[in-house]
Design a protein around this motif. Structure first.
Motif, short mmCIF file in Angstrom:
data_model
loop_
_atom_site.label_atom_id
_atom_site.label_comp_id
_atom_site.label_asym_id
_atom_site.label_seq_id
_atom_site.Cartn_x
_atom_site.Cartn_y
_atom_site.Cartn_z
N ASN A 2 0.84 -1.19 0.00
CA ASN A 2 0.00 0.00 0.00
C ASN A 2 0.88 1.25 0.00
OD1 ASN A 2 -1.92 1.94 0.40
ND2 ASN A 2 -2.76 1.08 2.25
N ASP A 3 0.70 2.12 -1.00
CA ASP A 3 1.49 3.34 -1.09
C ASP A 3 0.87 4.51 -0.34
OD1 ASP A 3 3.44 2.09 -2.58
OD2 ASP A 3 2.60 2.71 -4.50
N GLN A 4 -0.33 4.33 0.18
CA GLN A 4 -0.99 5.39 0.93
C GLN A 4 -0.33 5.56 2.29
OE1 GLN A 4 -2.71 6.80 -1.70
NE2 GLN A 4 -4.06 7.39 -0.07
N PRO A 5 -0.16 6.80 2.75
CA PRO A 5 0.41 7.00 4.08
C PRO A 5 -0.46 6.35 5.15
CG PRO A 5 0.38 9.06 2.86
CD PRO A 5 -0.40 8.05 2.05
N ASP A 6 0.17 5.76 6.12
CA ASP A 6 -0.51 5.13 7.26
C ASP A 6 -0.26 6.00 8.49
OD1 ASP A 6 -1.69 3.33 9.05
OD2 ASP A 6 0.17 2.21 9.29
N LEU A 7 -0.91 7.17 8.51
CA LEU A 7 -0.72 8.12 9.60
C LEU A 7 -2.02 8.25 10.38
CD1 LEU A 7 1.24 10.88 7.65
CD2 LEU A 7 2.17 9.05 9.07
N PRO A 8 -1.95 8.58 11.67
CA PRO A 8 -3.17 8.73 12.45
C PRO A 8 -4.03 9.87 11.90
CG PRO A 8 -1.22 8.88 13.85
CD PRO A 8 -0.75 8.82 12.45
N PRO A 9 -5.34 9.75 12.02
CA PRO A 9 -6.22 10.83 11.57
C PRO A 9 -6.10 12.06 12.46
CG PRO A 9 -7.48 9.15 12.71
CD PRO A 9 -6.07 8.63 12.60
N GLY A 10 -6.37 13.21 11.88
CA GLY A 10 -6.44 14.45 12.65
C GLY A 10 -5.19 15.28 12.68
N ILE A 11 -4.12 14.87 11.99
CA ILE A 11 -2.90 15.67 12.08
C ILE A 11 -2.91 16.86 11.12
CG2 ILE A 11 -1.46 13.82 12.96
CD1 ILE A 11 -0.23 13.53 10.21
N GLY A 12 -3.83 16.89 10.20
CA GLY A 12 -3.94 18.04 9.30
C GLY A 12 -3.15 17.84 8.01
N ASN A 13 -3.63 18.50 6.96
CA ASN A 13 -3.01 18.34 5.65
C ASN A 13 -1.58 18.89 5.56
OD1 ASN A 13 -5.15 16.94 4.53
ND2 ASN A 13 -6.21 18.82 3.94
N PRO A 14 -1.28 20.08 6.11
CA PRO A 14 0.11 20.56 6.01
C PRO A 14 1.11 19.61 6.66
CG PRO A 14 -1.34 22.36 6.61
CD PRO A 14 -2.16 21.10 6.71
N ALA A 15 0.78 19.09 7.84
CA ALA A 15 1.69 18.17 8.52
C ALA A 15 1.77 16.85 7.76
CB ALA A 15 1.24 17.93 9.95
N THR A 16 0.65 16.37 7.24
CA THR A 16 0.66 15.13 6.46
C THR A 16 1.56 15.27 5.25
OG1 THR A 16 -1.57 14.54 7.20
CG2 THR A 16 -0.77 13.49 5.17
N ARG A 17 1.44 16.39 4.55
CA ARG A 17 2.30 16.62 3.38
C ARG A 17 3.77 16.70 3.78
NH1 ARG A 17 -2.08 19.98 1.91
NH2 ARG A 17 -1.04 21.81 2.78
N ALA A 18 4.06 17.39 4.87
CA ALA A 18 5.44 17.51 5.33
C ALA A 18 6.02 16.15 5.71
CB ALA A 18 5.51 18.46 6.53
N PHE A 19 5.24 15.36 6.43
CA PHE A 19 5.72 14.04 6.84
C PHE A 19 5.96 13.14 5.63
CE2 PHE A 19 3.34 14.56 11.11
CZ PHE A 19 4.46 15.08 11.73
N THR A 20 5.00 13.08 4.71
CA THR A 20 5.16 12.19 3.56
C THR A 20 6.30 12.65 2.65
OG1 THR A 20 3.38 13.31 2.35
CG2 THR A 20 2.78 11.36 3.59
N ALA A 21 6.48 13.96 2.49
CA ALA A 21 7.58 14.46 1.67
C ALA A 21 8.94 14.11 2.29
CB ALA A 21 7.47 15.98 1.50
N ALA A 22 8.99 14.02 3.62
CA ALA A 22 10.23 13.68 4.31
C ALA A 22 10.41 12.17 4.47
CB ALA A 22 10.26 14.35 5.68
N GLY A 23 9.45 11.39 3.97
CA GLY A 23 9.57 9.94 4.01
C GLY A 23 8.94 9.26 5.21
N TYR A 24 8.19 10.01 6.00
CA TYR A 24 7.50 9.44 7.16
C TYR A 24 6.08 9.09 6.73
CZ TYR A 24 11.38 11.65 9.59
OH TYR A 24 12.63 12.05 10.00
N THR A 25 5.90 7.89 6.22
CA THR A 25 4.59 7.50 5.70
C THR A 25 3.90 6.45 6.55
OG1 THR A 25 5.63 5.87 4.24
CG2 THR A 25 5.20 8.06 3.32
N ARG A 26 4.62 5.88 7.49
CA ARG A 26 4.04 4.88 8.38
C ARG A 26 4.40 5.27 9.81
NH1 ARG A 26 1.77 1.20 5.81
NH2 ARG A 26 1.61 -0.24 7.56
N LEU A 27 3.54 4.92 10.74
CA LEU A 27 3.73 5.33 12.12
C LEU A 27 5.09 4.90 12.66
CD1 LEU A 27 2.40 6.85 14.43
CD2 LEU A 27 1.38 4.69 15.16
#
Length: 67
Positions: A2-27
């Motif tokens: 699965n290529d979709q990020p596995d992050l907890p809900p509620g962190i917000g789109n800016p943080a989600t984008r920052a995390f995934t761009a930096a390679g943090y896609t799974r908890l």
């Protein structure tokens, strides 16, 4: 795989984008980063860190403690 990020809900789109761009896609990826490293990412604030911290704690994990 699965290529979709596995992050907890509620962190917000800016943080989600920052995390995934930096390679943090799974908890579990957050266990190899310090809170200071994550805070330096544009779009990541205290709320996102709190949500990630709490999600890690439910798994018995933590952020990396030091560099």
């Amino acid at each position: 795989m699965n290529d979709q990020p596995d992050l907890p809900p509620g962190i917000g789109n800016p943080a989600t984008r920052a995390f995934t761009a930096a390679g943090y896609t799974r908890l579990e990826h957050f266990t190899r980063a310090t809170e200071a490293e994550l805070t330096s990412l544009h779009g990541v604030g205290p709320k996102a860190l709190r949500i990630i911290r709490e999600a890690l704690e439910t798994r018995g994990q933590t952020f990396k403690l030091t560099d």
